[in-house]
Each structure stands twice: as structure tokens, then as C-alpha cells.
Design a protein around this motif. Sequence first.
Motif, short mmCIF file in Angstrom:
data_model
loop_
_atom_site.label_atom_id
_atom_site.label_comp_id
_atom_site.label_asym_id
_atom_site.label_seq_id
_atom_site.Cartn_x
_atom_site.Cartn_y
_atom_site.Cartn_z
N TYR A 35 0.59 -4.83 -10.71
CA TYR A 35 1.56 -4.13 -10.78
C TYR A 35 2.47 -3.38 -10.74
CZ TYR A 35 -0.62 -4.92 -15.92
OH TYR A 35 -1.15 -5.92 -17.21
N GLU A 36 4.19 -3.71 -10.12
CA GLU A 36 4.83 -3.33 -9.49
C GLU A 36 5.52 -2.65 -9.75
OE1 GLU A 36 7.38 -5.39 -6.27
OE2 GLU A 36 5.50 -5.82 -5.65
N CYS A 37 5.24 -0.71 -9.66
CA CYS A 37 6.54 -0.14 -10.09
C CYS A 37 7.41 0.96 -9.39
CB CYS A 37 5.33 1.51 -11.10
SG CYS A 37 3.82 0.47 -12.60
N THR A 38 8.31 0.62 -9.86
CA THR A 38 9.15 1.29 -8.97
C THR A 38 9.40 2.66 -8.88
OG1 THR A 38 10.78 -0.71 -9.16
CG2 THR A 38 11.51 1.65 -8.16
N ARG A 60 0.81 -1.27 -7.31
CA ARG A 60 1.39 -0.91 -6.31
C ARG A 60 2.95 0.41 -6.73
NH1 ARG A 60 3.47 -5.59 -3.60
NH2 ARG A 60 1.44 -5.65 -3.02
N LEU A 61 3.22 1.21 -5.75
CA LEU A 61 4.27 1.87 -6.45
C LEU A 61 5.18 1.94 -5.11
CD1 LEU A 61 5.74 4.35 -7.97
CD2 LEU A 61 4.53 5.79 -6.53
N VAL A 62 6.20 1.05 -5.75
CA VAL A 62 6.91 0.88 -4.53
C VAL A 62 8.41 1.67 -4.40
CG1 VAL A 62 6.60 -1.39 -4.84
CG2 VAL A 62 8.44 -0.96 -5.91
N SER A 63 9.13 1.48 -3.68
CA SER A 63 10.65 2.57 -3.45
C SER A 63 10.20 3.85 -3.57
CB SER A 63 11.61 1.94 -4.09
OG SER A 63 12.11 0.75 -3.99
N ALA A 64 8.77 4.06 -2.74
CA ALA A 64 8.70 5.82 -2.78
C ALA A 64 9.31 6.67 -2.33
CB ALA A 64 6.87 5.73 -1.98
N SER A 65 9.60 8.14 -2.57
CA SER A 65 9.78 8.55 -0.97
C SER A 65 9.86 9.98 -1.55
CB SER A 65 11.52 8.63 -0.96
OG SER A 65 12.27 9.19 -2.63
N GLY A 66 10.07 11.34 -1.01
CA GLY A 66 9.54 12.30 -1.56
C GLY A 66 8.40 13.49 -1.92
N ASN A 67 8.79 14.17 -2.78
CA ASN A 67 7.33 15.00 -3.49
C ASN A 67 6.27 14.37 -4.18
OD1 ASN A 67 5.71 16.53 -3.03
ND2 ASN A 67 6.53 17.50 -4.69
N ILE A 95 0.77 2.38 -2.13
CA ILE A 95 2.63 3.10 -1.88
C ILE A 95 3.25 2.78 -0.69
CG2 ILE A 95 3.55 5.40 -1.19
CD1 ILE A 95 1.00 7.19 -2.71
N LYS A 96 4.81 2.31 -1.19
CA LYS A 96 5.27 1.58 -0.12
C LYS A 96 6.83 2.25 -0.16
CE LYS A 96 6.75 -3.07 1.31
NZ LYS A 96 6.54 -4.89 1.03
N CYS A 97 6.50 2.39 1.41
CA CYS A 97 8.44 2.70 1.11
C CYS A 97 9.40 2.23 1.32
CB CYS A 97 7.78 4.47 1.78
SG CYS A 97 6.78 5.60 1.42
N ASN A 98 10.20 2.90 1.55
CA ASN A 98 11.70 2.05 2.08
C ASN A 98 12.37 2.15 3.27
OD1 ASN A 98 12.11 0.47 0.44
ND2 ASN A 98 13.26 0.97 -0.59
N ILE A 118 -7.09 2.49 -0.47
CA ILE A 118 -5.42 2.73 -0.52
C ILE A 118 -4.75 2.11 0.64
CG2 ILE A 118 -4.48 4.28 -0.12
CD1 ILE A 118 -5.60 5.04 -3.23
N LYS A 119 -4.00 1.72 0.26
CA LYS A 119 -2.82 1.51 1.24
C LYS A 119 -1.68 2.07 0.99
CE LYS A 119 -1.40 -2.95 3.31
NZ LYS A 119 -1.15 -4.41 3.08
#
Length: 388
Positions: A35-38, A60-67, A95-98, A118-119
Amino acid sequence: MNVVQYLAGSFFLVLLVPRAFCVAPSGCVEIDGLYECTHGTVSLPMTETSFSAPVAQRVRLVSASGNLNTNIFSSTFDSIDTTQFDANWAATFEIKCNGGSVTLGQSTFARMNHIRDIKIVNCGITAPASTFTNLVYLDRLVIENGSVATWDSGALSGMQIVKLSDPSPAYPVRTGELIFRNSKVASSAFLSDFIVSQGRIETLILEGMGIDTLYATMFSNTTKLRFLSLGYNSFTSMPTGLFDGLNSLAELHMYDTQLDCNCSNLWLFEHAQTTKMKIRGDITCATPADWLNYRAASYYQANCVTVEAACGSGMILMNACITYFELAMYGVCAWAFILAIIVLILVIHTKRQVSGGHGSSRKKKGGPGKKPPGGKKRPPNGTKKGWA
């Protein structure tokens, strides 16, 4: 509609049926069981009951940023049905950031004690104390292609990275590894005690982090370590005793590493020879200037190893170290050669004696002799003056 069209349409419907039964919360999409969640679109904390067919084993949590120091999973994940997990995968959270930064915390990984992998990718990370406590046990923690702005020495406390022998639920590949790869650190100082609580790690990879300083006691508690990689960093010296107590360490990778070449700084070559540890990688000299970019192993052999020192279990002959075992083998070979020559001489002598004996007995007995002239026979022996 012909038969071919009917069959093609039926096959297409069969492919769509599993997707029709798949349920995911708004902001998430299921891709082959993951599951890819934005971040910013999906509502946090996510509830376990909002995922079904398959269960939320891999998220997978994508476009992660901030707190991100807030609950990502709700308390409903405490009762996730692990019997429905796919045995081909470990339970995973990514957790995947841009390219942005995230602040992690103890709440980030709350309700995740079923997670084993965990990645964190492409993120600038701030990790305060006890960030990973709620995970309890991990098989693998990977941080790559980002940066480490702040990492508290107690960030990993309260949990263990361990290669579980019989995990439940089961998964096929177990590693017990911590990986930092291509994630630059703001300061190497945190390395002095950042894994002090991780005594069960078997694989540790610290590559491409920009590490400029190693600390003598940084690995002192990782006594089960079997594989270590320190390649693609900027340190040029290695403190003596860095690997003390690491009796299980079998392989060290040092790719793209430059060291100040002097005998005291290249102690790892003697250590590797003593412990039979394998060293992989192109270790070259940063100094002295006349050895720049030459192999550090060549410098060590040329300047730090004497024949006497290297020949502790033998003797020196013609500037070469001959061990006592080799001397004994050479002696056995020499005796075998001498005995072979003696046996050969005896065989030749015996054959000559045998051949000579047969010739003399033929002489004594006489042969058929020559016929007398005229074709007449010789008279019998003992007859005087010819035939009677």
C-alpha cells in the motif's frame, strides 16, 4: 461477439476481480500487495480496518515532509491479523521523501511492533532519543539517499536489530542488519556511541556518509558483527583497537577509501592476517606524497613487514621464509628421490646379472654347432678319427 472476443473479455474481468475486492483508505493505492499512501492526502493516523485484501502488511508513506512525530498507525493496528501475512515478505514500513526533511520521534513508529523492516529513503532526518523504541524488534533498518541532520545517541535505544531464528509470523530472508547508505551526516560525532545498544547486529553498512572520524570504541558492543562496510567515506585514519572484541567479524569492505599510509595506521592488515578476516576494496594511500593513490597493502608490505617478523614459524633461506613444515616436506621429498635412484640402480644391476647368467650357461652346454664341409655330419663326441 466472436469466441476470441468473449474469452478476452472474460480474462480481463478475472484480472479485475482481485482489485475490486481490494480496499484501501483514501490517499492510498495497492500495488502488488504494497500500500502506497501519500503524506498530506491520507488521513493520519491510519486505521487497520481501512485496509483489506490484502491486510496492511507492507505500507509505504510517500512525499513525506515536516513533522512526523505523530501517530501514523492508530491503535487498531494492535490487533492486526498476522496470520494473513504473505510469508514471502517481512512486515514492512517505508518513509519516502522527495528530498525534503522529516522530524521523527517516538510516536512515529507507535503501534508498529509487528513491523520487522523499516526503510527511510531520500529524507533529511532528525531522530531524537528513543525514536525507534516502539518497534521492539527489527530485522533490518535502512536509511539511504538522504542526509542525517541530527541523530541522538539514544535514538536506537529500547529496541533491538536482530536476526531472529524463528520469527512469528515467518518471512524468508533474515539479516539482522543496519544500513546507512549515501546519507551524509552533518557531524561524525554521533558515531561514537550511536549503536551502543545494538549488541546483536550481524551486518553493519556505513557507506557514503561523509564520515571523517572513526572512534576506537564505536563498535565495542557489536560483538556479534559478522560483516562491516565503511567504504566511500572521507576518514584517513583508523584508531588502533577499532575491531577489538569483534571475534565474529569475517569480512570488511573498504571500497574507495584513502588512508594516511604509515605503519601504525595500517595495523588492520596485520589484524586481518592474524584473525583471517577478509578485506575487500581499493584502499589507497592519501599520504605520503610519493605513495599517493598507490595501494595501501603494497605500502604495508614494502615498508612495514620484515622477513624476520613474517617468519615466526620457520627459518629464512635466501631471503625467503621457509616454514618448518615445508622443510620437513622437502626432506621427505629428498629421501624419496634418493631411494628411487637406489632402487633404479639395483633393478638395473639385477637385470644385468640375470642376463649374464643365461649367456654363460648357453656357452657351457654348447649349441648345435656348424656342419662339416661337404654336408657331412660330425662324428659323435669321443669318436677318434671320424666314423668307424
